[in-house]
Design an enzyme around this catalytic site. Structure first.
Site, mmCIF file in Angstrom:
data_model
loop_
_atom_site.group_PDB
_atom_site.id
_atom_site.type_symbol
_atom_site.label_atom_id
_atom_site.label_comp_id
_atom_site.label_asym_id
_atom_site.label_seq_id
_atom_site.Cartn_x
_atom_site.Cartn_y
_atom_site.Cartn_z
ATOM 1 N N ASP A 6 95.059 8.007 58.893
ATOM 2 C CA ASP A 6 95.705 8.291 60.163
ATOM 3 C C ASP A 6 96.888 9.199 59.830
ATOM 4 O O ASP A 6 97.367 9.215 58.695
ATOM 5 C CB ASP A 6 96.169 6.976 60.809
ATOM 6 C CG ASP A 6 96.881 7.199 62.119
ATOM 7 O OD1 ASP A 6 96.397 7.998 62.939
ATOM 8 O OD2 ASP A 6 97.931 6.563 62.334
ATOM 9 N N ASP A 8 100.074 10.105 62.191
ATOM 10 C CA ASP A 8 101.377 9.652 62.670
ATOM 11 C C ASP A 8 101.623 8.190 62.294
ATOM 12 O O ASP A 8 100.838 7.317 62.620
ATOM 13 C CB ASP A 8 101.472 9.827 64.191
ATOM 14 C CG ASP A 8 101.293 11.277 64.610
ATOM 15 O OD1 ASP A 8 101.771 12.169 63.878
ATOM 16 O OD2 ASP A 8 100.669 11.512 65.656
#
Length: 181
Positions: A6, A8
């Site tokens: 991922d 952020d």
């Protein structure tokens, strides 16, 4: 091993108002070095990221490309790189199966790199990341950075287990390099 990341909250600081420019892309300490270490050990690295800021009309694809250009340039300075960045631009109210917690982007990465789920690990900071990884039958690591601490405080549902927990991407990379998967 295929390592799915991922963005952020894992690589860079998460912002409630979205990362809208390269200047707002602030890296979490040791995250870029962790990616470079994994790459140096021969792992394939793919960022799989929801970017609803596009679907919401906050930024456009060219602005996102500039943000990802900063990520790639910063990694190159450490002799690191990414094999790919896969984006789900969907707004939450118009979500496709690609948008996490849907597993679409994870399946796309595994198919593109001809890698089975048992040879894939996903590193995220939210329950929806872990849900996507469970649906794709990948190994799962939750980092405490970003939304990770809050996610742990709220408790992960039993059906998402097993989940390894790491302080940050640096420690998660250590798990992989130690052969825990």
């Amino acid at each position: 091993m295929l390592v799915l990341l991922d963005r952020d909250g894992v690589i860079n600081e998460d912002r409630a108002d979205f990362v809208k420019s390269p200047a707002e892309l602030i890296f979490i300490p040791k995250a870029l070095e962790a990616i470079a270490r994994l790459k140096a050990h021969g792992h394939r690295l793919v960022v799989v990221t929801n970017q609803s800021c596009i679907g919401r009309g906050i930024i456009n694809e060219e602005q996102l490309a500039a943000i990802h250009g900063k990520l790639k340039d910063s990694l190159a300075k450490l002799s690191g790189d990414l094999d790919d960045i896969i984006v789900a631009p969907d707004a939450p109210w118009a979500a496709t199966p690609r948008r996490k917690p849907g597993p679409g982007m994870l399946f796309e990465a595994m198919q593109k790199y001809h890698t089975a789920a048992r040879e894939t690990v996903f590193i995220g900071d939210s329950a929806r990341d872990i849900e996507a990884a469970r649906s794709a039958e990948c190994h799962r690591i939750l980092v405490r950075t970003g939304k990770g601490q809050k996610t742990l405080a709220e408790g992960l549902p039993r059906h998402l287990m097993p989940v390894h927990v790491a302080e940050d991407l640096d420690e998660a990379a250590g798990f992989i390099l130690e052969g825990r998967f």
